[in-house]
Design an enzyme around this catalytic site. Structure first.
Site, PDB file in Angstrom:
ATOM      1  N   LYS A  71       0.827  -1.218   0.000  1.00 46.32           N
ATOM      2  CA  LYS A  71       0.000   0.000   0.000  1.00 46.32           C
ATOM      3  C   LYS A  71       0.857   1.261   0.000  1.00 46.32           C
ATOM      4  O   LYS A  71       0.507   2.260   0.605  1.00 46.32           O
ATOM      5  CB  LYS A  71      -0.933   0.015   1.218  1.00 46.32           C
ATOM      6  CG  LYS A  71      -1.840  -1.175   1.340  1.00 46.32           C
ATOM      7  CD  LYS A  71      -2.883  -1.193   0.262  1.00 46.32           C
ATOM      8  CE  LYS A  71      -3.838  -2.355   0.482  1.00 46.32           C
ATOM      9  NZ  LYS A  71      -4.640  -2.651  -0.677  1.00 46.32           N
ATOM     10  N   CYS A  72       1.955   1.221  -0.700  1.00 44.59           N
ATOM     11  CA  CYS A  72       2.932   2.310  -0.703  1.00 44.59           C
ATOM     12  C   CYS A  72       2.947   2.992  -2.070  1.00 44.59           C
ATOM     13  O   CYS A  72       2.652   2.356  -3.090  1.00 44.59           O
ATOM     14  CB  CYS A  72       4.316   1.732  -0.391  1.00 44.59           C
ATOM     15  SG  CYS A  72       5.650   2.933  -0.383  1.00 44.59           S
ATOM     16  N   VAL A  73       3.324   4.252  -2.091  1.00 41.35           N
ATOM     17  CA  VAL A  73       3.463   4.965  -3.352  1.00 41.35           C
ATOM     18  C   VAL A  73       4.513   4.284  -4.249  1.00 41.35           C
ATOM     19  O   VAL A  73       4.456   4.384  -5.466  1.00 41.35           O
ATOM     20  CB  VAL A  73       3.797   6.461  -3.111  1.00 41.35           C
ATOM     21  CG1 VAL A  73       5.181   6.621  -2.502  1.00 41.35           C
ATOM     22  CG2 VAL A  73       3.661   7.266  -4.377  1.00 41.35           C
ATOM     23  N   THR A  95       4.904   0.969  -4.517  1.00 34.53           N
ATOM     24  CA  THR A  95       4.516  -0.418  -4.781  1.00 34.53           C
ATOM     25  C   THR A  95       4.708  -0.795  -6.246  1.00 34.53           C
ATOM     26  O   THR A  95       4.988  -1.954  -6.554  1.00 34.53           O
ATOM     27  CB  THR A  95       3.067  -0.676  -4.320  1.00 34.53           C
ATOM     28  OG1 THR A  95       3.004  -0.430  -2.907  1.00 34.53           O
ATOM     29  CG2 THR A  95       2.628  -2.104  -4.576  1.00 34.53           C
TER      30      THR A  95
END
Length: 163
Positions: A35-37, A39
């Protein structure tokens, strides 16, 4: 001096995987999150892996929930996300701590110069990368904003593969 070969990782089925199994390979060890920028770097890591795997290169992914709870998935859900949604074929291990009080011994080693002899940088966010030579030694690191297919990374990988 220790090397990454002194450590192990937990596979999704709970079995220990010795990093000695990657002896004589150039490794890029990355802490990841779903759920990371950053990803989207999963797909870039897969392209990098496919480009160099026949020459003795491996990407080892260690999902972590240490940064803003950006890895909420565990177990089969995490494995499914990596294998099916991101379509990665390189090794992805169980969720682990990469910083803090419960830091995994491998990441403690990777991020402390007094232990690894070279690098003294803890992951600051998801998709921090450590480059390991064929002897299992930490030789460099890359911050999350450095993409896996950047020339900075690929030049260093190619140099290590040709040593």
């Amino acid at each position: 001096m220790q090397s990454v070969y002194n450590f192990h990782a937990l596979e999704f089925n709970g079995e220990k995987k010795s990093l000695e199994d990657y002896h004589d390979k150039v490794l890029l060890i990355v802490n990841t999150a779903s759920k990371c920028v950053f990803t989207s770097q999963y797909k870039a890591l897969e392209r990098l892996y496919q480009k160099y795997k026949q020459q003795g290169f491996e990407v080892l992914a260690f999902p972590s929930n240490n940064f803003n709870q950006q890895e909420p998935l565990t177990g089969r859900r995490l494995e499914t996300f990596c294998r099916l949604q991101q379509q990665v074929t390189f090794p992805v291990f169980k969720r682990t701590h990469v910083i803090g009080e419960y830091v995994d011994p491998l990441f403690k080693y990777l991020s402390h110069k007094e232990l690894n002899g070279s690098v003294d940088v803890k992951p600051l966010w998801n998709f921090h990368k450590y480059l390991i030579n064929r002897k299992g030694e930490v030789v460099d690191f890359f911050y999350p904003f450095t993409g896996p297919n950047s020339s900075r990374i690929t030049r260093k990988i190619e140099a290590l593969l040709n040593e």
